[in-house]
Write a protein that holds these residues in place. Structure first.
Motif, PDB file in Angstrom:
ATOM      1  N   MET A 228      40.860  48.978  31.280  1.00 40.03           N
ATOM      2  CA  MET A 228      39.617  48.210  31.139  1.00 40.03           C
ATOM      3  C   MET A 228      38.861  48.164  32.477  1.00 40.03           C
ATOM      4  O   MET A 228      39.463  47.911  33.518  1.00 40.03           O
ATOM      5  CB  MET A 228      39.930  46.778  30.674  1.00 40.03           C
ATOM      6  N   ILE A 229      37.595  48.390  32.463  1.00 34.46           N
ATOM      7  CA  ILE A 229      36.758  48.291  33.660  1.00 34.46           C
ATOM      8  C   ILE A 229      36.615  46.824  34.036  1.00 34.46           C
ATOM      9  O   ILE A 229      36.399  45.956  33.189  1.00 34.46           O
ATOM     10  CB  ILE A 229      35.371  48.903  33.405  1.00 34.46           C
ATOM     11  N   ASP A 230      36.741  46.547  35.317  1.00 39.10           N
ATOM     12  CA  ASP A 230      36.554  45.175  35.795  1.00 39.10           C
ATOM     13  C   ASP A 230      35.081  44.783  35.675  1.00 39.10           C
ATOM     14  O   ASP A 230      34.209  45.525  36.168  1.00 39.10           O
ATOM     15  CB  ASP A 230      37.003  45.061  37.251  1.00 39.10           C
ATOM     16  N   PRO A 231      34.765  43.643  35.029  1.00 33.52           N
ATOM     17  CA  PRO A 231      33.348  43.253  34.849  1.00 33.52           C
ATOM     18  C   PRO A 231      32.590  43.120  36.165  1.00 33.52           C
ATOM     19  O   PRO A 231      31.398  43.448  36.229  1.00 33.52           O
ATOM     20  CB  PRO A 231      33.452  41.915  34.116  1.00 33.52           C
ATOM     21  N   MET A 232      33.275  42.647  37.226  1.00 35.16           N
ATOM     22  CA  MET A 232      32.589  42.474  38.508  1.00 35.16           C
ATOM     23  C   MET A 232      32.219  43.833  39.120  1.00 35.16           C
ATOM     24  O   MET A 232      31.146  43.985  39.705  1.00 35.16           O
ATOM     25  CB  MET A 232      33.467  41.682  39.481  1.00 35.16           C
ATOM     26  N   GLU A 233      33.118  44.796  38.954  1.00 41.56           N
ATOM     27  CA  GLU A 233      32.808  46.142  39.441  1.00 41.56           C
ATOM     28  C   GLU A 233      31.640  46.741  38.662  1.00 41.56           C
ATOM     29  O   GLU A 233      30.774  47.411  39.240  1.00 41.56           O
ATOM     30  CB  GLU A 233      34.045  47.029  39.314  1.00 41.56           C
ATOM     31  N   TRP A 234      31.638  46.512  37.354  1.00 39.16           N
ATOM     32  CA  TRP A 234      30.542  47.033  36.534  1.00 39.16           C
ATOM     33  C   TRP A 234      29.207  46.452  36.987  1.00 39.16           C
ATOM     34  O   TRP A 234      28.205  47.170  37.099  1.00 39.16           O
ATOM     35  CB  TRP A 234      30.788  46.694  35.058  1.00 39.16           C
ATOM     36  N   ILE A 235      29.185  45.143  37.264  1.00 42.90           N
ATOM     37  CA  ILE A 235      27.941  44.498  37.715  1.00 42.90           C
ATOM     38  C   ILE A 235      27.476  45.117  39.033  1.00 42.90           C
ATOM     39  O   ILE A 235      26.276  45.389  39.218  1.00 42.90           O
ATOM     40  CB  ILE A 235      28.152  42.974  37.861  1.00 42.90           C
TER      41      ILE A 235
ATOM     42  N   GLU B 125      25.608  37.351  19.904  1.00 42.79           N
ATOM     43  CA  GLU B 125      27.021  36.996  19.927  1.00 42.79           C
ATOM     44  C   GLU B 125      27.921  38.205  20.113  1.00 42.79           C
ATOM     45  O   GLU B 125      27.621  39.309  19.641  1.00 42.79           O
ATOM     46  CB  GLU B 125      27.422  36.281  18.629  1.00 42.79           C
ATOM     47  N   LEU B 126      29.040  37.943  20.800  1.00 44.05           N
ATOM     48  CA  LEU B 126      30.176  38.838  20.834  1.00 44.05           C
ATOM     49  C   LEU B 126      31.323  38.128  20.118  1.00 44.05           C
ATOM     50  O   LEU B 126      31.674  37.003  20.470  1.00 44.05           O
ATOM     51  CB  LEU B 126      30.598  39.147  22.268  1.00 44.05           C
ATOM     52  N   GLU B 127      31.892  38.777  19.121  1.00 43.86           N
ATOM     53  CA  GLU B 127      32.927  38.138  18.320  1.00 43.86           C
ATOM     54  C   GLU B 127      34.250  38.104  19.073  1.00 43.86           C
ATOM     55  O   GLU B 127      34.679  39.084  19.674  1.00 43.86           O
ATOM     56  CB  GLU B 127      33.106  38.891  17.002  1.00 43.86           C
ATOM     57  N   GLY B 128      34.914  36.936  19.039  1.00 40.95           N
ATOM     58  CA  GLY B 128      36.237  36.784  19.623  1.00 40.95           C
ATOM     59  C   GLY B 128      37.275  36.525  18.555  1.00 40.95           C
ATOM     60  O   GLY B 128      36.992  36.616  17.358  1.00 40.95           O
ATOM     61  N   GLU B 129      38.493  36.179  18.979  1.00 39.49           N
ATOM     62  CA  GLU B 129      39.567  35.922  18.031  1.00 39.49           C
ATOM     63  C   GLU B 129      39.326  34.647  17.230  1.00 39.49           C
ATOM     64  O   GLU B 129      39.797  34.515  16.102  1.00 39.49           O
ATOM     65  CB  GLU B 129      40.897  35.817  18.772  1.00 39.49           C
TER      66      GLU B 129
ATOM     67  N   LEU C  75      30.050  41.862  29.700  1.00 40.41           N
ATOM     68  CA  LEU C  75      31.153  41.641  28.764  1.00 40.41           C
ATOM     69  C   LEU C  75      31.175  42.718  27.678  1.00 40.41           C
ATOM     70  O   LEU C  75      32.243  43.204  27.285  1.00 40.41           O
ATOM     71  CB  LEU C  75      31.043  40.259  28.133  1.00 40.41           C
ATOM     72  N   ALA C  76      29.986  43.070  27.186  1.00 41.11           N
ATOM     73  CA  ALA C  76      29.925  44.076  26.120  1.00 41.11           C
ATOM     74  C   ALA C  76      30.404  45.441  26.602  1.00 41.11           C
ATOM     75  O   ALA C  76      31.078  46.174  25.864  1.00 41.11           O
ATOM     76  CB  ALA C  76      28.496  44.179  25.587  1.00 41.11           C
ATOM     77  N   LYS C  77      30.088  45.798  27.842  1.00 38.89           N
ATOM     78  CA  LYS C  77      30.434  47.128  28.354  1.00 38.89           C
ATOM     79  C   LYS C  77      31.894  47.221  28.800  1.00 38.89           C
ATOM     80  O   LYS C  77      32.507  48.283  28.686  1.00 38.89           O
ATOM     81  CB  LYS C  77      29.513  47.481  29.526  1.00 38.89           C
ATOM     82  N   THR C  78      32.448  46.113  29.310  1.00 38.94           N
ATOM     83  CA  THR C  78      33.815  46.161  29.844  1.00 38.94           C
ATOM     84  C   THR C  78      34.858  45.676  28.851  1.00 38.94           C
ATOM     85  O   THR C  78      36.046  45.908  29.051  1.00 38.94           O
ATOM     86  CB  THR C  78      33.910  45.336  31.140  1.00 38.94           C
ATOM     87  N   LYS C  79      34.412  44.968  27.811  1.00 39.73           N
ATOM     88  CA  LYS C  79      35.255  44.574  26.687  1.00 39.73           C
ATOM     89  C   LYS C  79      36.556  43.857  27.075  1.00 39.73           C
ATOM     90  O   LYS C  79      37.653  44.257  26.668  1.00 39.73           O
ATOM     91  CB  LYS C  79      35.596  45.792  25.824  1.00 39.73           C
ATOM     92  N   PRO C  80      36.488  42.777  27.835  1.00 34.53           N
ATOM     93  CA  PRO C  80      37.702  42.001  28.065  1.00 34.53           C
ATOM     94  C   PRO C  80      38.119  41.300  26.769  1.00 34.53           C
ATOM     95  O   PRO C  80      37.273  40.994  25.928  1.00 34.53           O
ATOM     96  CB  PRO C  80      37.268  40.974  29.125  1.00 34.53           C
ATOM     97  N   PRO C  81      39.416  41.064  26.565  1.00 35.20           N
ATOM     98  CA  PRO C  81      39.844  40.352  25.355  1.00 35.20           C
ATOM     99  C   PRO C  81      39.281  38.930  25.349  1.00 35.20           C
ATOM    100  O   PRO C  81      39.323  38.243  26.371  1.00 35.20           O
ATOM    101  CB  PRO C  81      41.371  40.353  25.465  1.00 35.20           C
TER     102      PRO C  81
END
Length: 378
Positions: A1-8, A62-66, A110-116
């Motif tokens: 998974m790409i780190d969101p901070m790195e992506w930013i 929205e991004l759907e979670g569990e 969040l959408a690009k890095t897709k963390p759980p």
């Protein structure tokens, strides 16, 4: 998974361009059509579920979670209508273009890095903050359904927060405008006994309002800011129109201040035998501190800027309709982060400017805020 901070960090130039695009699309309250479309298109392309509404340009994505339980971020989209260099136009001098940029960019991160995600994540893009009406309208649309945590962000002037610093909460005060009309009886100035002078009633009302005192340790103020009446030097007019500006550090203080003002208005009407009608407008509630929400925001700031750049509280005499969300939903965990960004000369100044690098660390703070909030049970 790409780190969101790195992506930013890798998207820095795109984030700055997004801000420039939104800055040029400045649209006043309830007219945020192009702004809304611009943001929605970017979110739709990134795979978000977008919900729009018929009566205005606000929307949610929205991004759907569990879980169906929701953590949310809110951004305001409208610009001010003000005079800039002699031209009256829509102008982003309160930073709403920056807020929308950071919330949009956090959503894309969040959408690009897709963390759980344990929670569903909702992004609220709201119209008409400057009129203190947008949050109330969005709540009518049901945007707070299942929301357990709500975050927000606001640029702060340099005299409140320095560049590369942030506060986990902004303590805005409560504000209100009390607008009214005093109806008297017109008469020739040579025969004042035949009339009821609303200008004299106005003068008495202003002095009576100035004498209002509350037994309260919280700060407050009430003062005349607008008075209109009379068209001729030899005529007692029929009407005058007035506005009082009210400020209070706490919501219960504002409630008592409005109660006292209403009493004074009624008594002034009786004493002067004039008819005084009034409405309470632009009434925004004060912030309420939520310790756990503030702790999550503090951790987010700490992880991005470090301990030395955390300012515990940002105290502001201004208002924000963000706090309607907590006023109407008292059980919710919520906080608005104050972002230091070298903003000068001040908010609402027609030539307001700030260091755009704050958009990058502001986006990182908001993204980290959501990741931290997602790990909590609210």
């Amino acid at each position: 998974m790409i780190d969101p901070m790195e992506w930013i960090s890798t998207e820095r130039e795109k984030i700055l361009q997004t801000y420039q695009d939104l800055h040029l699309l400045a649209e006043p309250s309830w007219k945020e059509e192009k702004t809304s479309r611009y943001i929605r298109e970017k979110l739709s392309q990134a795979g978000f579920r977008v919900q729009t509404y018929k009566e205005h340009f606000g929307f949610i994505a929205e991004l759907e979670g569990e879980s169906e339980e929701v953590i949310a971020l809110r951004a305001d989209m409208d610009a001010l209508w003000q005079e800039v260099d002699g031209v009256v136009k829509a102008n982003h001098s309160c930073g709403h273009d920056a807020h929308s940029t950071m919330v949009l960019s956090a959503a894309l991160a969040l959408a690009k890095t897709k963390p759980p995600l344990q929670h569903t994540v909702r992004f609220i893009f709201q119209p008409a903050e400057e009129k203190a009406e947008g949050a109330l309208q969005m709540m009518k649309e049901g945007v707070m359904e299942n929301v357990k945590f709500l975050g927000g962000i606001h640029l702060r002037p340099s005299f409140e927060l320095s560049f590369n610093s942030a506060a986990p909460v902004i303590l805005h005060g409560s504000t209100a405008s009390l607008k009214g009309i005093i109806k008297g009886v017109p008469a020739h100035a040579a025969r004042p006994e035949e009339g009821k002078n609303p200008l004299e009633a106005s003068a008495l009302l202003i002095q009576a309002i100035r004498q209002i005192r509350l037994k309260d340790d919280k700060k407050y103020s009430i003062k005349i800011t607008e008075l209109h009446g009379g068209e001729a030097s030899n005529l007692i007019p029929e009407n005058t129109r007035f506005t009082f500006d009210l400020r209070a550090e706490a919501n219960d203080t504002m409630d008592r201040l409005l109660e006292k003002a209403q009493y004074v208005i009624e008594k002034t009407g009786e004493l002067t035998e004039t008819e005084i009608t009034f409405t309470i407008e632009e009434n925004s509630p004060a912030a309420v501190q939520h310790p756990e929400a503030m702790d999550v925001a503090k951790q987010a700031i700490q992880s991005i800027l470090g301990d030395e750049h955390i300012i515990p509280i940002c105290q502001s005499p201004g208002a924000e309709d963000f706090h309607f969300y907590t006023r109407k939903n008292p059980g919710i965990a919520a906080t608005m982060i104050g972002l230091g960004c070298d903003l000068k000369p001040g908010l609402h100044h027609p030539n307001m400017a700030f260091n755009k690098e704050a958009l990058i660390y502001g986006t990182k703070i908001l993204t980290k805020l959501l990741i931290e909030a997602d790990q909590r049970q609210w």
